[in-house]
Design a protein around this motif. Sequence first.
Motif, short mmCIF file in Angstrom:
data_model
loop_
_atom_site.label_atom_id
_atom_site.label_comp_id
_atom_site.label_asym_id
_atom_site.label_seq_id
_atom_site.Cartn_x
_atom_site.Cartn_y
_atom_site.Cartn_z
N THR A 110 55.98 70.86 59.98
CA THR A 110 54.60 71.29 58.26
C THR A 110 54.20 69.46 58.28
N ILE A 111 54.87 68.65 58.13
CA ILE A 111 53.35 67.33 58.27
C ILE A 111 53.14 67.28 59.29
N LEU A 112 53.47 67.54 60.69
CA LEU A 112 52.93 68.28 62.12
C LEU A 112 50.91 68.34 62.06
N ALA A 113 51.78 69.65 61.30
CA ALA A 113 50.61 70.79 61.22
C ALA A 113 49.59 70.56 60.02
N PHE A 114 50.29 69.91 59.25
CA PHE A 114 49.52 68.99 58.26
C PHE A 114 48.02 68.23 59.04
N ILE A 115 48.58 66.99 59.59
CA ILE A 115 48.48 65.99 60.28
C ILE A 115 47.13 66.92 61.00
N ALA A 116 47.74 67.70 62.02
CA ALA A 116 46.25 68.85 63.26
C ALA A 116 45.28 69.19 62.39
N GLN A 117 45.38 69.61 61.17
CA GLN A 117 44.28 71.39 60.03
C GLN A 117 43.88 69.56 59.95
N ALA A 118 44.49 68.33 58.68
CA ALA A 118 43.46 67.39 58.09
C ALA A 118 42.50 66.92 59.08
N GLN A 119 42.92 66.64 60.57
CA GLN A 119 41.59 65.88 61.17
C GLN A 119 40.69 66.44 60.91
N LEU A 124 41.40 60.72 57.30
CA LEU A 124 41.88 58.88 56.48
C LEU A 124 43.04 59.67 56.06
N ALA A 125 43.16 60.70 55.54
CA ALA A 125 44.36 61.95 55.32
C ALA A 125 45.14 61.98 56.19
N ALA A 126 44.70 62.66 57.47
CA ALA A 126 45.50 63.15 58.79
C ALA A 126 46.44 61.56 59.21
N ALA A 127 45.47 60.45 59.35
CA ALA A 127 45.99 58.86 59.81
C ALA A 127 47.29 58.12 58.78
N LEU A 128 47.06 58.83 57.76
CA LEU A 128 47.65 58.22 56.04
C LEU A 128 49.79 59.06 56.33
N PHE A 129 49.24 60.49 57.23
CA PHE A 129 50.51 60.74 57.47
C PHE A 129 51.15 60.22 58.87
N PHE A 130 50.62 59.53 59.41
CA PHE A 130 51.01 59.11 60.63
C PHE A 130 52.98 58.06 60.78
N PRO A 131 51.93 57.65 59.79
CA PRO A 131 53.21 57.02 59.69
C PRO A 131 54.98 57.36 58.87
N TYR A 132 54.39 58.16 57.94
CA TYR A 132 55.42 59.48 57.58
C TYR A 132 55.42 60.34 58.56
N ALA A 133 54.89 61.51 59.52
CA ALA A 133 55.89 61.30 60.88
C ALA A 133 56.51 60.80 61.35
N ALA A 134 56.08 59.61 62.00
CA ALA A 134 57.57 58.57 62.61
C ALA A 134 58.43 58.72 61.83
N CYS A 135 58.41 57.97 60.99
CA CYS A 135 59.95 58.03 59.88
C CYS A 135 60.36 59.01 60.14
N VAL A 136 60.10 60.45 59.32
CA VAL A 136 60.80 61.18 59.34
C VAL A 136 61.05 62.02 60.78
#
Length: 150
Positions: A110-119, A124-136
Motif C-alpha cells: 500500500t505504501i509503494l502504491a501510494f508513492i507511485a500514485q502520489a508522484q 513532495l508527498a510521495a517523497a515523504l513516504f520514501f523513509p517510511y517505505a524503507a523502514c517498513v
Amino acid sequence: MNRIFSLAGFLLLVVGGGLLIGYLTAPGPWYAALDKPPFNAPNWLFGPVWSLLYVLIAVAGWRIWPRDLKGRLRSLWSAQLVLNFLWPIAFFGLRSPALALVVILLLLATILAFIAQAQRCDRLAAALFFPYAACVAFATVLNASIWWLN
C-alpha cells in the motif's frame, strides 16, 4: 488558518494514534523472549524513528487530501494508516508474527502504491513516504525473520 487546523488534525490523528497504539501494545516479556536475528535494531530506536515517520505520514496525507479529487490517494493513505495501526496489534497484541507478516506485506504494498500514485499530483508527498517505505521494508524482513526463528 484552515490549513493550519487541518495539519494539526492530521498530526493529532497520525502521531496521537501511533503513540496510543504503541502504548497499548508495548513489547513485553513475550517479545523479549523471542529469538531475533542479529540485525534486530535496539528497542530504544523504535520510538524516535516512528515518531518522525508518523509526522512525515501526517504531512503527506495533509498535502494530498485537498489535491486528490478522485479519492484514490485518500483511499491508499487511509488504508496504509489502518494497516500501520493493525500491525502492532497483530504482532504484540495477538502475539502472532505470522499474522503480522501478512499485515506488514499488505502495508508495504500500500505504501509503494501510494508513492507511485502520489508522484503524479504531489512529488513532495510521495517523497515523504520514501523513509517510511524503507523502514517498513526493513521491518518486514525483521518480522519474517522473527517468524522463521520462532
